[in-house]
Motif scaffolding. Sequence first.
Motif, short mmCIF file in Angstrom:
data_model
loop_
_atom_site.label_atom_id
_atom_site.label_comp_id
_atom_site.label_asym_id
_atom_site.label_seq_id
_atom_site.Cartn_x
_atom_site.Cartn_y
_atom_site.Cartn_z
N UNK A 133 31.17 48.29 55.95
CA UNK A 133 31.95 47.55 56.58
C UNK A 133 31.91 45.91 56.42
N UNK A 134 30.28 46.12 55.70
CA UNK A 134 30.19 44.31 55.74
C UNK A 134 30.35 44.29 54.19
N UNK A 135 30.30 45.48 53.08
CA UNK A 135 31.17 45.27 51.83
C UNK A 135 32.85 44.80 51.93
N UNK A 136 33.72 45.95 52.67
CA UNK A 136 34.99 45.48 52.98
C UNK A 136 35.46 44.39 53.44
N UNK A 137 34.48 43.78 54.22
CA UNK A 137 35.17 42.60 55.11
C UNK A 137 34.87 41.14 54.04
N UNK A 138 33.37 41.44 53.25
CA UNK A 138 33.38 40.22 52.62
C UNK A 138 34.55 40.20 50.87
N UNK A 179 37.49 41.67 50.89
CA UNK A 179 38.28 41.57 51.59
C UNK A 179 38.74 39.90 51.35
N UNK A 180 38.04 39.23 52.06
CA UNK A 180 38.43 37.77 52.12
C UNK A 180 38.03 37.33 50.87
N UNK A 181 37.46 37.32 49.91
CA UNK A 181 37.53 37.07 48.56
C UNK A 181 38.80 37.25 48.30
N UNK A 182 39.68 38.19 48.39
CA UNK A 182 40.69 39.23 47.59
C UNK A 182 41.75 38.00 48.62
N UNK A 183 41.33 38.07 49.68
CA UNK A 183 42.40 36.63 50.83
C UNK A 183 42.63 35.29 50.23
N UNK A 224 35.55 39.65 44.19
CA UNK A 224 35.79 40.76 44.58
C UNK A 224 35.63 41.86 43.63
N UNK A 225 36.22 42.55 42.97
CA UNK A 225 35.89 43.60 42.19
C UNK A 225 34.92 43.80 41.65
N UNK A 226 33.61 42.89 41.42
CA UNK A 226 32.33 42.90 40.82
C UNK A 226 31.26 43.59 42.08
N UNK A 227 32.22 43.34 43.13
CA UNK A 227 30.88 43.93 44.44
C UNK A 227 31.84 45.41 44.53
N UNK A 228 33.24 46.14 44.23
CA UNK A 228 33.14 47.52 44.47
C UNK A 228 32.55 48.19 43.50
N UNK A 229 32.33 47.82 42.19
CA UNK A 229 31.08 48.91 41.47
C UNK A 229 29.99 49.59 42.39
N UNK A 230 29.45 47.63 42.77
CA UNK A 230 28.21 47.99 43.85
C UNK A 230 27.73 49.13 44.93
N UNK A 256 52.03 41.10 40.82
CA UNK A 256 52.34 39.87 40.82
C UNK A 256 52.73 38.96 39.16
N UNK A 257 53.32 38.18 38.76
CA UNK A 257 53.26 38.26 37.71
C UNK A 257 52.32 37.88 36.85
N UNK A 258 51.22 36.89 37.53
CA UNK A 258 50.05 36.42 36.58
C UNK A 258 48.96 37.65 37.19
N UNK A 259 48.17 37.93 36.61
CA UNK A 259 47.03 39.44 37.19
C UNK A 259 46.16 38.54 36.44
N UNK A 260 45.14 38.28 37.07
CA UNK A 260 43.70 38.66 36.89
C UNK A 260 43.78 39.08 36.12
N UNK A 261 43.18 39.46 34.47
CA UNK A 261 42.54 39.49 33.18
C UNK A 261 41.00 41.18 34.06
N UNK A 262 40.18 40.33 34.67
CA UNK A 262 39.42 41.10 35.07
C UNK A 262 39.85 42.02 36.40
N UNK A 263 40.83 42.15 36.79
CA UNK A 263 41.47 42.77 38.14
C UNK A 263 42.34 44.05 37.30
N UNK A 264 42.53 43.93 36.22
CA UNK A 264 42.91 44.84 35.37
C UNK A 264 42.05 45.59 34.60
N UNK A 265 41.35 44.86 34.49
CA UNK A 265 40.51 45.78 33.33
C UNK A 265 38.85 46.26 34.48
N UNK A 266 38.72 46.79 35.61
CA UNK A 266 38.32 47.50 36.50
C UNK A 266 38.56 48.27 36.75
#
Length: 543
Positions: free
Chosen positions: A482-487, A489-493, A500-506, A528-538
Amino acid sequence: MLKMMCPILSSNSHCTAKGMLFPHSTCLVALLHSQSSNPIKSHLPSKPKVEDALKMFDEMLHSRPLPSVIPFNRILTQLVKLKQFPAVLSLNSQMGLRGIVPDSYTLNIVINCYSRLNRMGYALSVLGHCFKLGLQPTVATFNTRVADAERVFNKMVEGGHCQPDVFTFSTLIKGFCMIGNNTGAIQLLRNMEENGCEPNIVSYTTIIDSLGKYALFDQAKNLFSEMIGRGIAPSLITYNCLIQGACNKGHWKEVWRLLNEMIQRGIEPNTITYNSLMDGHCLQGEMDKAKQVFDLMLSKGISVDIHSCNTLINGYCKSKKIDKAYKIFKEMPLRGLVPDTITYNTLVDGFCKAGRLQEAEKLLCEMEASGQLPNVQTYTVILDALCSNQQLSKANELLREMKDKNLELDIVIYNIFIEALFKAGEIESAMKVFSGLSSKVVQPDVVTYNTTIKGLCIGGLLDEAEKLFREMGERGCSADGSTYNTFIRGLLNNNEASRATRLIPVMHKMGFSVGASIMELIVDFLSKDKVDPVLLACPKDSV
């Protein structure tokens, strides 16, 4: 706040049982005094704090009327902090000789002192005696002491210093069961046989009861069969424990089989048996069937007790049938039953959750008028209702009232208040309460951290949230899923997809899964029209 709602009694209460804490008080007093003709003076250095504590203890011991055990416990606790363990045991012995009734806190103190002095034999004796008195040690006592007790016990056996009897084994088994270590309890049962000590009905029933409470019915059933195979006839208590376990799991075929079996053995079901049946139906939300069991008890002339009514009232409240719960409550005096604190707390909670605060207020007044003391649970229910309705000033007043009455505020209460402050947008006040926990006995748990991290993220304070996320492990509280999901989610919002994506593998490495709400946010980002490259690379498998 409760004073405004209706005059509430101001004193706190603790459950106690008659009798001294020492099963062999004469021997223990002799042991204490064998070290010195004046054990207190010989073990206490001349420190002002110690002298003050002793002076206060002596004044209290000779005052009339005698104070309750609570202020004595505070003095003993102070002396424990000063490492004056033998003196504490001596003072506690004086309390017993003066007829001061011990409570569970006294039990914790005494066991702690014996453990620190490596006198685990005496600690076990006190523990076993307290079980007989009906005193229940706290989980903290067992978590820190049972393992030590087993270690010392094993050394005593291996060294040939003693031949443990069934009482010693049963006491340790009870201790392991109380902290939920059923595996350890079963191992002790096996050790009994290896040491030439035959397990009895108490040994087996204790473990069967614990396994049932932890929803391990199949293991409980196997142990029950083993017991019968050894020629140990099950008692009514054994059957009740096993039936309760079957009810908890909703195994009704097993329930009826056990009921028929016990009747065939000449053992008649009693109030506890029927209460277990009611409880099982309530857990399944089968309130009509629970009420049928209740009516069956009445028709058979079986005594309906306070637990019977409390079980039914709780079931109705959980099923949001508050009027039916209140009807059972009103009928209790007609059956010669006096509602207790649990009854009132359950109904007050039911009315609050149903949004019927005026009726909850009226019930509180009835509670006070009947002589039932509101406890921490009562206040927690009211606090939760006030916070849910954003009445924060009254909630804060209620907290002050609890402190004035010397009630022990637990972390659940603080979690409720902190969450309410964040929801009201009062971030600074919420953080002040959170920071203040470090100066109190109560420590923040994972719920506290999750609530605070979420509140900081909603407030856009991501750096502060991340700092707390990083520090919680160092403070002795491990992050959960829940801690990871909460944080995350907060970053994405807050449009921080890279962080956020750096935390997902951890998170995956820690064995936690990404929640559905985060998946939806990621999909939303990708659309979205403009997507964060890091998110695409995830990598897809990381989400």
